[in-house]
Design an enzyme around this catalytic site. Structure first.
Site, PDB file in Angstrom:
ATOM      1  N   TYR A 198      55.514  50.540  85.452  1.00 30.42           N
ATOM      2  CA  TYR A 198      54.785  49.735  84.474  1.00 30.42           C
ATOM      3  C   TYR A 198      54.200  50.639  83.403  1.00 30.42           C
ATOM      4  O   TYR A 198      54.052  51.849  83.585  1.00 30.42           O
ATOM      5  CB  TYR A 198      53.673  48.920  85.149  1.00 30.42           C
ATOM      6  N   CYS A 199      53.887  50.042  82.262  1.00 31.84           N
ATOM      7  CA  CYS A 199      53.182  50.750  81.183  1.00 31.84           C
ATOM      8  C   CYS A 199      52.349  49.702  80.436  1.00 31.84           C
ATOM      9  O   CYS A 199      52.128  48.607  80.939  1.00 31.84           O
ATOM     10  CB  CYS A 199      54.166  51.486  80.270  1.00 31.84           C
ATOM     11  N   THR A 200      51.892  50.014  79.234  1.00 32.11           N
ATOM     12  CA  THR A 200      50.966  49.119  78.532  1.00 32.11           C
ATOM     13  C   THR A 200      51.616  47.783  78.149  1.00 32.11           C
ATOM     14  O   THR A 200      51.090  46.714  78.455  1.00 32.11           O
ATOM     15  CB  THR A 200      50.430  49.798  77.256  1.00 32.11           C
TER      16      THR A 200
END
Ligand code: ZN
Ligand code: ZN
Length: 343
Positions: A198-200
């Site tokens: 996951y990331c932003t």
């Protein structure tokens, strides 16, 4: 034909005020194979300029990354236009919850080498051959699976103030460093473990997932729309929130609180705190975590040295900076020996 801005930011601000129309702040990205980014760039500029769209858009051979402000009354027109471009048909649009009519004051569409700076020069893999996208509900199930390895694809200063429970948070300054560390750590498990990322907002792990598939990982998943979309779904569907702390964002807010837990510490005194600031000394501008008491005691600076410099008259500060080149630490992003409590 007009291909570039003709109004200054000030003139634009005045026009927006006079028009009194509501605008929507929207972001989206898509990886694709774009043969001639220049042609797409000009087409987008001409069409969007007519719809009074403002914002910052990067177009590259690998796709598009856009942050925009669209007059609410032109939204349908804008959406219809997006759908007319094959690789943007039904693209997921992130619409900001807080309305800000002045989020952008110019329309800038730029041709770049990459849509996100990733330091990857490996063009032997296909960025559109991505991992499996999962929604918040499925993500919550996956990250409880003992065969899952959950990786935070963001940088150290982002995961420091907030991350998912059980996530590996590589202590890295760049995305590129993360990719290598994870690959080494999981070299033995390319086939049996589930790699979940996951990331932003999703743009970074979309590329990472394609990269890992190219490197032989068999089970690669990514959180669709990143932490931003996860939070929206959790709130809308009343799901369990497994994200702890704040989501670091790249606008003036710096962070958006997702859960009440404060997982970071003031870099100067060590007490629980997750407020990012920039050192008040303009020649420094270091990004770090500072509590209210330390901010007061240190005059919003990262060190005694900066505090002393910052107390000088502005002209003297300027004279001191002269000839020293870029001493500015803005790109060091929260790493400095003066910060005793930075991990
Ligand atoms: Zn403190
Ligand atoms: Zn400083």
């Amino acid at each position: 034909m007009q291909l570039y801005n003709t109004l200054s930011a000030k003139e634009r601000e005045k026009l927006i005020e006079e028009a009194g129309k509501d605008r929507l702040t929207i972001s989206f990205y898509a990886y694709a194979h774009i043969g001639n980014p220049r042609i797409l760039r000009d087409h987008l500029f001409i069409t969007w300029n007519e719809m009074e769209v403002l914002g910052r858009i990067y177009v590259a051979k690998e796709g598009i990354n856009a942050q925009l402000s669209v007059p609410a009354e032109n939204f349908e027109k804008f959406k219809t236009h997006l759908d007319s471009i094959s690789f943007l048909e039904n693209v997921r649009l992130n619409i900001a919850i807080e309305q800000d009519n002045k989020s952008f004051l110019k329309l800038k569409v730029k041709v770049r080498d990459k849509i996100v700076a990733d330091g990857l020069n490996d063009d032997t893999f296909d960025v559109t051959n991505k991992g499996v996208h999962v929604n918040a509900l499925r993500f919550n199930e996956l990250i409880e699976d003992p065969d899952t390895v959950l990786v935070d694809m963001r940088n150290h200063y982002e995961s420091e103030i907030g991350h998912f429970k059980n996530a590996i948070t590589p202590d890295v300054d760049t995305f590129r460093d993360s990719l290598d560390i994870i690959e080494q750590d999981l070299a033995e498990h390319k086939e049996d473990k589930k790699l979940v990322m996951y990331c932003t907002g999703g743009i970074r792990c979309e590329k990472a997932s394609a990269y890992y598939k190219h490197k032989g990982f068999k089970n690669v998943f990514q959180l669709e729309g990143g932490i931003i979309e996860y939070t929206r779904q959790v709130r809308e569907q009343n799901l369990e929130n497994k994200f702890k702390g704040k989501n670091f964002v790249f606008d003036h807010r710096r962070g958006e609180r997702i859960s009440e837990e404060v997982i970071a510490h003031c870099h100067q005194c060590g007490k629980p705190c997750d407020t990012h600031v920039n050192c008040a000394n303009e020649a420094c501008h270091l990004l770090f975590i500072q509590c209210d008491e330390c901010a007061q005691a240190m005059d919003n600076c990262c060190s005694v040295e900066c505090q002393e410099t910052n107390a000088l008259p502005y002209e003297e500060q300027k004279a001191l900076r002269k000839g020293k080149g870029a001493s500015n630490k803005i790109f060091k992003k929260g790493r400095s020996p003066v910060l005793k409590y930075k991990k």
